[in-house]
Enzyme design. Structure first.
Site, PDB file in Angstrom:
ATOM      1  N   SER A 200      -7.109  -4.855   5.641  1.00  0.00           N
ATOM      2  CA  SER A 200      -7.339  -3.595   4.909  1.00  0.00           C
ATOM      3  C   SER A 200      -8.157  -2.578   5.524  1.00  0.00           C
ATOM      4  CB  SER A 200      -7.868  -3.800   3.389  1.00  0.00           C
ATOM      5  OG  SER A 200      -8.267  -2.895   2.702  1.00  0.00           O
TER       6      SER A 200
ATOM      7  N   TYR B 286     -14.194  -8.275  -1.948  1.00  0.00           N
ATOM      8  CA  TYR B 286     -12.781  -8.274  -1.061  1.00  0.00           C
ATOM      9  C   TYR B 286     -13.034  -7.665   0.343  1.00  0.00           C
ATOM     10  CZ  TYR B 286      -8.266  -5.963  -0.444  1.00  0.00           C
ATOM     11  OH  TYR B 286      -6.728  -5.758  -0.032  1.00  0.00           O
TER      12      TYR B 286
END
Ligand code: NAI
Length: 258
Positions: A139, A152
């Site tokens: 990501s 995350y």
């Protein structure tokens, strides 16, 4: 003839969003695609309409035995695994002082340990083939910090360095490993996390193209990394993000682009 003809791909998180789009694109390009996901109820049937799909496994990526069994079944049926895509993942958020340890652990288990276990499961076959392309879905949040992203972002930062280490350790055997770092992509995960929250437009406008991405735009990059067109690309963390990590956006560009 498809550009992935003769290749076998194993894709986790294949029932939805980015994983599904990768599986679909690979199938369109002629690959035999073996999908795996916790959720077996989603879109998978659509891939079979595009190209004959090789199969679908119900799999929790945190379960090493299940990962090994799914890969063993794919190898028994198809004889090789050329491409791994690790798209299984979960979102989570919040500042550190409000996060339960169990939540922290689950995010690391699925996003980071799951990626480790998928790579571990396919590597023996790739080593004996002396070839393979491992594509992890990290990501932009693994490349930099972001408000409320701690657990995350930590997991995705781990995925990026794990991927670079895979490139280091297995390059001599002809195995490539690259991480794709998507910006915010319109998938079921995105919709459940971002929805129509008040800061939605602020996040959108960090993408220099001033829009969110589409799953097939990630699949296009995964196809590149899976194909022989990227035969000298390894150890890269590739932002596919409409310019999200290119720099800061303040809205000044609108003054001279409208
Ligand atoms: P999604 O929620 O649409 O798809 C994720 C899939 O992973 C689901 O089908 C889910 O069932 C599966 N999954 C979750 N936990 C699993 C487990 N323990 N074992 C096996 N499968 C499991 O989400 P999306 O957006 O397609 O995300 C795919 C990957 O891309 C994730 O790793 C996510 O973190 C990453 N990503 C997504 C972005 C976005 O904006 N949508 C941005 C950057 C990265």
């Amino acid at each position: 003839m498809g550009r992935l003809e003769g290749k076998v791909a194993f894709v986790t998180g294949a029932a939805s969003g980015i994983g599904f789009a990768c599986a679909q694109r690979f199938a369109e390009e002629g690959a035999v695609v073996v999908g795996a996901d916790l959720d077996t109820t989603d879109d998978w049937g659509q891939i079979e309409k595009v190209a004959p799909a090789a199969g679908f496994h119900s799999l929790d990526v945190t379960d090493e035995g299940a990962q090994n069994a799914a890969v063993a079944a794919a190898l028994a049926e198809h004889g090789r695994i050329d491409i791994l895509v690790t798209a299984a993942g979960i979102a989570s958020g919040g500042p550190v002082h409000l996060i339960e340890q169990a939540t922290w652990q689950r995010v690391q288990d699925v996003n980071l340990t799951g990626t480790f276990l998928s790579a571990k499961a396919v590597l023996p076959a790739m080593l004996s083939q002396r070839a393979g392309s491992i594509i992890t879905i990290a990501s932009v949040e693994g490349l930099e910090g972001a408000e409320g992203g701690s657990t995350y972002n930590a997991s995705k930062g781990g995925v990026i360095l794990l991927t670079k280490n895979l490139a280091c350790d297995y390059g001599p055997a002809g195995i490539r490993a690259n991480a794709i770092c998507p910006g915010f992509i319109d998938t079921p995960m995105f919709r459940s996390v971002i929805g129509d929250l008040p800061y939605r437009d602020a996040i959108r406008d960090q993408h220099k193209l001033r829009r969110f991405g589409r799953p097939e735009e990630i699949a296009g990059s995964a196809f590149f990394l899976a194909s022989d067109g990227s035969s000298f690309v390894s150890g890269v963390a590739l932002p596919v993000d409409g310019g999200y990590v290119a720099g800061h956006a303040y809205g000044i560009a609108e003054l001279f682009t409208q």
